[in-house]
Design an enzyme around this catalytic site. Structure first.
Site, PDB file in Angstrom:
ATOM      1  N   SER A   1     -24.059 -24.794 -61.258  1.00  0.00           N
ATOM      2  CA  SER A   1     -22.721 -25.221 -60.821  1.00  0.00           C
ATOM      3  C   SER A   1     -22.622 -26.739 -60.767  1.00  0.00           C
ATOM      4  O   SER A   1     -23.256 -27.399 -59.942  1.00  0.00           O
ATOM      5  CB  SER A   1     -22.394 -24.640 -59.452  1.00  0.00           C
ATOM      6  OG  SER A   1     -21.263 -25.302 -58.942  1.00  0.00           O
TER       7      SER A   1
ATOM      8  N   HIS B   1     -21.503 -23.622 -64.925  1.00  0.00           N
ATOM      9  CA  HIS B   1     -20.501 -23.079 -64.009  1.00  0.00           C
ATOM     10  C   HIS B   1     -19.601 -24.228 -63.550  1.00  0.00           C
ATOM     11  O   HIS B   1     -20.066 -25.215 -62.981  1.00  0.00           O
ATOM     12  CB  HIS B   1     -21.209 -22.423 -62.821  1.00  0.00           C
ATOM     13  CG  HIS B   1     -20.316 -21.646 -61.925  1.00  0.00           C
ATOM     14  ND1 HIS B   1     -19.896 -20.373 -62.208  1.00  0.00           N
ATOM     15  CD2 HIS B   1     -19.759 -21.970 -60.732  1.00  0.00           C
ATOM     16  CE1 HIS B   1     -19.119 -19.940 -61.222  1.00  0.00           C
ATOM     17  NE2 HIS B   1     -19.022 -20.900 -60.315  1.00  0.00           N
TER      18      HIS B   1
ATOM     19  N   ASP C   1     -16.488 -25.252 -61.315  1.00  0.00           N
ATOM     20  CA  ASP C   1     -15.710 -24.816 -60.153  1.00  0.00           C
ATOM     21  C   ASP C   1     -14.439 -25.635 -59.992  1.00  0.00           C
ATOM     22  O   ASP C   1     -14.504 -26.820 -59.665  1.00  0.00           O
ATOM     23  CB  ASP C   1     -16.550 -24.985 -58.880  1.00  0.00           C
ATOM     24  CG  ASP C   1     -17.635 -23.934 -58.771  1.00  0.00           C
ATOM     25  OD1 ASP C   1     -17.310 -22.736 -58.812  1.00  0.00           O
ATOM     26  OD2 ASP C   1     -18.813 -24.325 -58.636  1.00  0.00           O
TER      27      ASP C   1
ATOM     28  N   MET D   1     -10.978 -26.223 -57.913  1.00  0.00           N
ATOM     29  CA  MET D   1     -10.373 -25.931 -56.601  1.00  0.00           C
ATOM     30  C   MET D   1      -9.048 -26.659 -56.457  1.00  0.00           C
ATOM     31  O   MET D   1      -8.931 -27.801 -56.889  1.00  0.00           O
ATOM     32  CB  MET D   1     -11.313 -26.395 -55.485  1.00  0.00           C
ATOM     33  CG  MET D   1     -12.703 -25.803 -55.603  1.00  0.00           C
ATOM     34  SD  MET D   1     -13.719 -26.419 -54.260  1.00  0.00           S
ATOM     35  CE  MET D   1     -15.282 -25.661 -54.679  1.00  0.00           C
TER      36      MET D   1
ATOM     37  N   HIS E   1     -14.736 -21.142 -63.113  1.00  0.00           N
ATOM     38  CA  HIS E   1     -14.405 -20.360 -61.904  1.00  0.00           C
ATOM     39  C   HIS E   1     -13.183 -21.001 -61.259  1.00  0.00           C
ATOM     40  O   HIS E   1     -13.283 -22.065 -60.646  1.00  0.00           O
ATOM     41  CB  HIS E   1     -15.636 -20.381 -60.982  1.00  0.00           C
ATOM     42  CG  HIS E   1     -15.437 -19.730 -59.655  1.00  0.00           C
ATOM     43  ND1 HIS E   1     -16.303 -19.920 -58.600  1.00  0.00           N
ATOM     44  CD2 HIS E   1     -14.486 -18.876 -59.189  1.00  0.00           C
ATOM     45  CE1 HIS E   1     -15.894 -19.228 -57.551  1.00  0.00           C
ATOM     46  NE2 HIS E   1     -14.783 -18.594 -57.877  1.00  0.00           N
TER      47      HIS E   1
ATOM     48  N   MET F   1     -10.670 -21.388 -58.532  1.00  0.00           N
ATOM     49  CA  MET F   1     -10.338 -21.103 -57.131  1.00  0.00           C
ATOM     50  C   MET F   1      -8.962 -21.703 -56.883  1.00  0.00           C
ATOM     51  O   MET F   1      -8.807 -22.675 -56.140  1.00  0.00           O
ATOM     52  CB  MET F   1     -11.407 -21.713 -56.217  1.00  0.00           C
ATOM     53  CG  MET F   1     -12.694 -20.907 -56.224  1.00  0.00           C
ATOM     54  SD  MET F   1     -14.092 -21.836 -55.571  1.00  0.00           S
ATOM     55  CE  MET F   1     -14.621 -22.655 -57.058  1.00  0.00           C
TER      56      MET F   1
ATOM     57  N   MET G   1     -18.833 -13.448 -54.874  1.00  0.00           N
ATOM     58  CA  MET G   1     -19.075 -14.638 -54.058  1.00  0.00           C
ATOM     59  C   MET G   1     -20.012 -14.267 -52.915  1.00  0.00           C
ATOM     60  O   MET G   1     -19.723 -13.352 -52.140  1.00  0.00           O
ATOM     61  CB  MET G   1     -17.763 -15.173 -53.482  1.00  0.00           C
ATOM     62  CG  MET G   1     -16.820 -15.803 -54.491  1.00  0.00           C
ATOM     63  SD  MET G   1     -17.558 -17.093 -55.508  1.00  0.00           S
ATOM     64  CE  MET G   1     -18.131 -18.269 -54.279  1.00  0.00           C
TER      65      MET G   1
ATOM     66  N   GLY H   1     -15.283 -22.557 -51.780  1.00  0.00           N
ATOM     67  CA  GLY H   1     -14.717 -23.822 -51.306  1.00  0.00           C
ATOM     68  C   GLY H   1     -15.699 -24.979 -51.296  1.00  0.00           C
ATOM     69  O   GLY H   1     -15.301 -26.103 -51.537  1.00  0.00           O
TER      70      GLY H   1
ATOM     71  N   GLY I   1     -23.547 -25.787 -51.335  1.00  0.00           N
ATOM     72  CA  GLY I   1     -24.537 -26.037 -50.290  1.00  0.00           C
ATOM     73  C   GLY I   1     -24.457 -25.149 -49.067  1.00  0.00           C
ATOM     74  O   GLY I   1     -25.050 -25.471 -48.037  1.00  0.00           O
TER      75      GLY I   1
ATOM     76  N   ASP J   1     -22.618 -15.967 -56.939  1.00  0.00           N
ATOM     77  CA  ASP J   1     -22.342 -17.386 -56.725  1.00  0.00           C
ATOM     78  C   ASP J   1     -22.335 -17.736 -55.238  1.00  0.00           C
ATOM     79  O   ASP J   1     -21.504 -17.237 -54.484  1.00  0.00           O
ATOM     80  CB  ASP J   1     -20.958 -17.676 -57.351  1.00  0.00           C
ATOM     81  CG  ASP J   1     -20.505 -19.123 -57.226  1.00  0.00           C
ATOM     82  OD1 ASP J   1     -21.300 -19.967 -56.784  1.00  0.00           O
ATOM     83  OD2 ASP J   1     -19.347 -19.387 -57.602  1.00  0.00           O
TER      84      ASP J   1
ATOM     85  N   GLY K   1     -25.168 -20.134 -52.454  1.00  0.00           N
ATOM     86  CA  GLY K   1     -26.373 -20.125 -51.621  1.00  0.00           C
ATOM     87  C   GLY K   1     -27.616 -19.569 -52.287  1.00  0.00           C
ATOM     88  O   GLY K   1     -28.556 -19.162 -51.600  1.00  0.00           O
TER      89      GLY K   1
ATOM     90  N   GLY L   1     -25.966 -24.295 -57.551  1.00  0.00           N
ATOM     91  CA  GLY L   1     -25.455 -25.659 -57.572  1.00  0.00           C
ATOM     92  C   GLY L   1     -26.422 -26.614 -56.924  1.00  0.00           C
ATOM     93  O   GLY L   1     -27.181 -27.311 -57.595  1.00  0.00           O
TER      94      GLY L   1
HETATM   95  C1  DX5 Z   1     -18.334 -22.465 -54.093  1.00  0.00           C
HETATM   96  C2  DX5 Z   1     -18.558 -22.514 -55.576  1.00  0.00           C
HETATM   97  C3  DX5 Z   1     -19.973 -22.409 -55.973  1.00  0.00           C
HETATM   98  C4  DX5 Z   1     -20.866 -23.494 -55.436  1.00  0.00           C
HETATM   99  C5  DX5 Z   1     -22.270 -23.017 -55.462  1.00  0.00           C
HETATM  100  O1  DX5 Z   1     -16.989 -22.396 -53.845  1.00  0.00           O
HETATM  101  O2  DX5 Z   1     -17.858 -21.455 -56.210  1.00  0.00           O
HETATM  102  O3  DX5 Z   1     -20.096 -22.290 -57.374  1.00  0.00           O
HETATM  103  O4  DX5 Z   1     -20.755 -24.704 -56.152  1.00  0.00           O
HETATM  104  O5  DX5 Z   1     -23.066 -23.978 -54.884  1.00  0.00           O
HETATM  105  P1  DX5 Z   1     -24.426 -23.600 -54.144  1.00  0.00           P
HETATM  106  O6  DX5 Z   1     -25.339 -23.017 -55.177  1.00  0.00           O
HETATM  107  O7  DX5 Z   1     -24.891 -24.921 -53.635  1.00  0.00           O
HETATM  108  O8  DX5 Z   1     -24.094 -22.631 -53.061  1.00  0.00           O
HETATM  109 ZN    ZN Z   2     -18.271 -20.994 -58.346  1.00  0.00          ZN
END
Ligand code: DX5
Ligand code: ZN
Length: 216
Positions: A7, A32, A34, A36, A65, A67, A136, A141, A144, A174, A176, A196
């Site tokens: 990510s 990936h 993201d 938002m 992705h 959002m 998810m 959002g 980390g 996706d 953690g 990510g």
């Molecule tokens: C959260 C994103 C994820 C995020 C994952 O809203 O959709 O893709 O960047 O990041 P980590 O792997 O750090 O949880």
């Molecule tokens: Zn994502």
């Protein structure tokens, strides 16, 4: 086949090209991406101009992705910017079927995703219209965050639904995921792993390579 989809949200944006090339060289097949909108999720990340610009830097598959509320409004633009797969949130679409149709009409693959509190069963009506399901394992959002443990059972449930459908649908997870819990996620039935903060930032290539060993 297991696929790593790092990510970009956690990448060092001052060195975006190097970061992307590092994961690509380590064997990641997807990036990936993201997006938002500050409405469907509290934060705002980046949009079309950034995607169009990195498209010139790499051939890696852009796993986008979205959002964002009513993503149907922007599908064509994200495809033009370089998306290869677009995943939309079930919760964000007033007409899920029409949105998935729109993605296919643009000639790319469609994914459907749900937030941690949305039941897996809500995906069932759309299984014949997607190439990928994204689960998810954190509230969307932010990068980390900590993996929500109950996601593991949900992965098993969705993998069983996919098997039952008889269709070849990828199951992406996706949020953690790190080198300690990735085995659990894979064993539960995921085959596309988003990571990510566990990949990008420092020693990106090395960390991506360690993930690739786990996915082999
Ligand atoms: C959260 C994103 C994820 C995020 C994952 O809203 O959709 O893709 O960047 O990041 P980590 O792997 O750090 O949880
Ligand atoms: Zn994502």
């Amino acid at each position: 086949m297991n696929i790593l989809s790092p990510s970009m949200l956690s990448a060092d944006f001052t060195r975006l090209r190097e970061e992307i090339l590092a994961v690509e060289q380590a064997g990641a097949k997807y990036l990936h991406v993201d997006v938002m909108d500050g409405k469907f999720v509290p934060s705002i990340s980046f949009g079309m101009p950034v995607i169009a610009s990195i498209r010139k830097a790499s051939q890696i598959i852009f796993d986008v992705h979205l959002m964002i509320e009513e993503p149907i409004r922007y599908i064509e633009e994200f495809v033009k910017a370089g998306a290869d797969i677009i995943t939309v949130h079930l919760e964000a679409c007033s007409d899920v079927k029409e949105t998935l149709d729109k993605i296919h009409a643009c000639g790319i693959k469609a994914g459907l995703t749900i937030k941690p509190n949305t039941p897996a069963e809500s995906l069932r009506p759309y299984l014949d219209q997607v190439e990928m399901i994204l689960l998810m394992s954190v509230e969307p959002g932010f990068g980390g965050q900590k993996y929500i443990e109950s996601s593991t059972e949900k992965i098993r449930q969705v993998r069983a639904m996919i098997e039952e459908s008889g269709r070849d649908i990828d199951l992406e997870v996706d949020g953690g995921i790190n080198l300690e819990n990735v085995d659990t996620v894979l064993q539960a039935g995921a085959n596309v792993i988003v990571a990510g903060s566990a990949v990008f930032g420092e020693e990106t290539g090395k960390k991506a390579a360690l993930f690739m060993e786990k996915l082999a």
